[in-house]
Write an enzyme that holds these catalytic residues in place. Structure first.
Site, short mmCIF file in Angstrom:
data_model
loop_
_atom_site.label_atom_id
_atom_site.label_comp_id
_atom_site.label_asym_id
_atom_site.label_seq_id
_atom_site.Cartn_x
_atom_site.Cartn_y
_atom_site.Cartn_z
N PRO A 1 0.79 -1.23 0.00
CA PRO A 1 0.00 0.00 0.00
C PRO A 1 0.82 1.28 0.00
CG PRO A 1 -0.98 -1.59 1.48
CD PRO A 1 0.35 -2.16 1.05
N TYR A 2 2.01 1.25 0.59
CA TYR A 2 2.86 2.44 0.54
C TYR A 2 3.18 2.80 -0.90
CZ TYR A 2 7.06 5.34 0.78
OH TYR A 2 7.98 6.34 0.59
N GLY A 3 3.70 1.83 -1.67
CA GLY A 3 4.02 2.09 -3.06
C GLY A 3 2.80 2.47 -3.88
N SER B 1 -0.03 3.88 -2.77
CA SER B 1 -0.52 5.22 -2.40
C SER B 1 0.33 6.31 -3.02
CB SER B 1 -0.56 5.36 -0.88
OG SER B 1 0.73 5.30 -0.32
#
Length: 482
Positions: A288-290, A292
């Site tokens: 999810p970091y990448g 987002s």
């Protein structure tokens, strides 16, 4: 409408009066008929029957008229009630808006009361307090996340280059010590540090006002940035990274600010099929970091399509570490965040005895020693790349894109051994076979494009020298920097 109803009511009243007169006449005729002779009985009987028939007809008409009158009165009541209801609704809406404004102001006061154990007034200025920059500064720039690791180094470099700097931070991940350090080195009238939560549109709007210099460029660093945390709490990342970038774009549009330099990440690429990674490598983020960050990039690009005046540049950097060679600012996550932190911070925590061992996760990756391989970029080099975009005016529409790294990969095992040499500590290290959730095996950059177009090249490529900068800062600060 009220005039029509009045006319209909008047007509109904006249009709009722007429029928009552007829009824009284019939009753008089019946009474008179009782004094007549028997010889006229048949005629009287006929007359009486006709009178009764007319009376019954008049009674039926009277009932109809009564129903009509009742209907008209009901309509008047409904109209009055509707008008009253709308008035009460308007009053309630006004009261609701007033309560919402009070609640928002109260929430803002609550958010800014205490930060990292000290009151916000000790380090951050209220965004709505007017600030006058000194004359002679080259231009006014905003640095979001200005109290963070990368943002504080960028703000320091911009101040040294003669910019007027507004640093904005909500202090959820930033350090109070960074703001104090920046105030200490900033020339008078050059540095404005304000509280602002990019999740609150009113906070974002305030960033762009209340000064004597219009904002020229925004350097957008503010974001939470831990892969493991994003796997456990993905919605927080989509809100903090993607939605907050949209809020920033909305405020920039409202205030006519059209230059943005966005700090993105190599996590947008995911597990790639071919190395090194170029700007044309397909983006397939696996956490999810990448994702987002990639969604935020897409929002920037879509906004650029809708606004021909808008210019932006997206920098996808690899694994940042290091620190100011003079030790003025550096990296020191607060205690509650260290479990998610970078490998360099964990190494130093173990060397200082803050934790009893360093755990390296993932030893069965398809790499030269089984541990993950990363491209480690010194924070000063990373900041210089961002400023190079601004000074060479390489923000574009569509937005330009650059990878920022050294072009070579270092394994986690190699990194940890270098850390032991720099700290001169016999760090207790535990290797675990299972990887971190959402981790990828190997990434390092092809940096040909940024070298060719901006003339930028990493200066701090010696791993131990860069670690030495970070270690010197940690030795001075210990466990806290607030």
């Amino acid at each position: 409408m009220m005039e029509v109803i009045h006319k209909k009511t008047h007509t109904v009243t006249r009709t009722v009066t007429s029928h009552m007169t007829v009824k009284r006449s019939i009753e008089n005729a019946i009474a008179s008929s009782r004094t007549e002779s028997i010889e006229g009985a048949r005629d009287r009987h006929t007359t009486t029957a006709m009178a009764h028939a007319r009376a019954r007809a008049s009674s039926r008409s009277f009932v109809v008229v009564f129903v009509v009158v009742a209907f008209v009165v009901g309509v008047l009541g409904v109209v009055g009630a509707h008008v009253s209801w709308r008035a009460r609704g308007r009053d309630a809406a006004r009261r609701g808006r007033a309560r919402a404004a009070d609640d928002d102001a109260s929430a803002s006061r609550t958010r800014t009361t205490t930060i990292s154990g000290v009151t916000s007034s000790e380090m951050l200025t209220n965004a709505k307090e007017y600030y006058a920059f000194a004359s002679g500064r080259s231009s006014h720039v905003v640095v979001t996340g200005g109290a963070g690791f990368i943002g504080s180094h960028c703000a320091m470099a911009l101040l040294e280059r003669g910019y007027a700097v507004t640093a904005v931070d909500d202090m959820s991940r930033g350090n109070a010590g960074a703001i104090r350090a920046l105030r200490a080195i900033a020339p008078e009238g050059s540095f404005r540090a304000i509280y602002g939560d990019l999740g609150h549109q009113s906070d974002v709007d305030a960033v762009f006002g209340f000064t004597n210099m219009k904002v020229d460029t925004v350097f957008h660093f503010a974001a939470i940035a831990y892969v493991g945390e994003s796997m456990a709490d993905p919605l927080r990342y989509y809100s903090n990274v993607t939605s907050n970038t949209v809020h920033l774009l909305q405020a920039m549009h409202k205030h006519g600010v059209n230059k943005l330099i966005y700090s993105s990440t190599c996590a947008t690429y995911g597990n790639v099929e071919k190395l090194p990674i170029t700007e044309s490598t397909p983006t397939k983020p696996i956490n999810p970091y990448g994702k987002s960050k990639l969604y935020a990039e897409n929002a920037i690009r879509d906004y650029a399509l809708s606004n021909p005046k808008f210019r932006a540049s997206v920098l996808r950097y690899f694994n940042v570490f290091g620190g100011d060679p003079e030790g003025r600012v550096g990296e020191l996550p607060r205690a509650e965040l260290r479990e998610h932190g970078r490998i360099s911070g964990a190494c130093f925590d173990a060397a200082l005895g803050i934790i009893n061992k360093l755990t390296v996760m993932g030893t069965k990756h398809p790499t030269r020693d089984g541990t993950t391989i990363r491209d480690f970029i010194h924070v000063v080099d990373l900041v210089d790349a961002h400023i190079a975009v601004a000074e060479k005016k390489k923000y574009e529409n569509p937005p330009s894109l650059y990878n920022v790294g050294t072009g070579r990969g270092v394994s986690m095992r190699e990194f940890v051994e270098a850390c032991k040499r720099v700290t001169k500590k016999d760090i207790n290290i535990t290797y675990r076979a299972e990887p971190r959730p959402g981790d990828y095996a190997e990434v390092y950059a092809n940096v040909d494009k940024i070298q060719h177009e901006l003339g930028w090249k990493a200066k701090y490529t010696d791993l131990e020298t860069s670690l030495g900068h970070a270690w010197g800062f940690r030795q001075q600060r210990g466990e806290r920097w607030d």
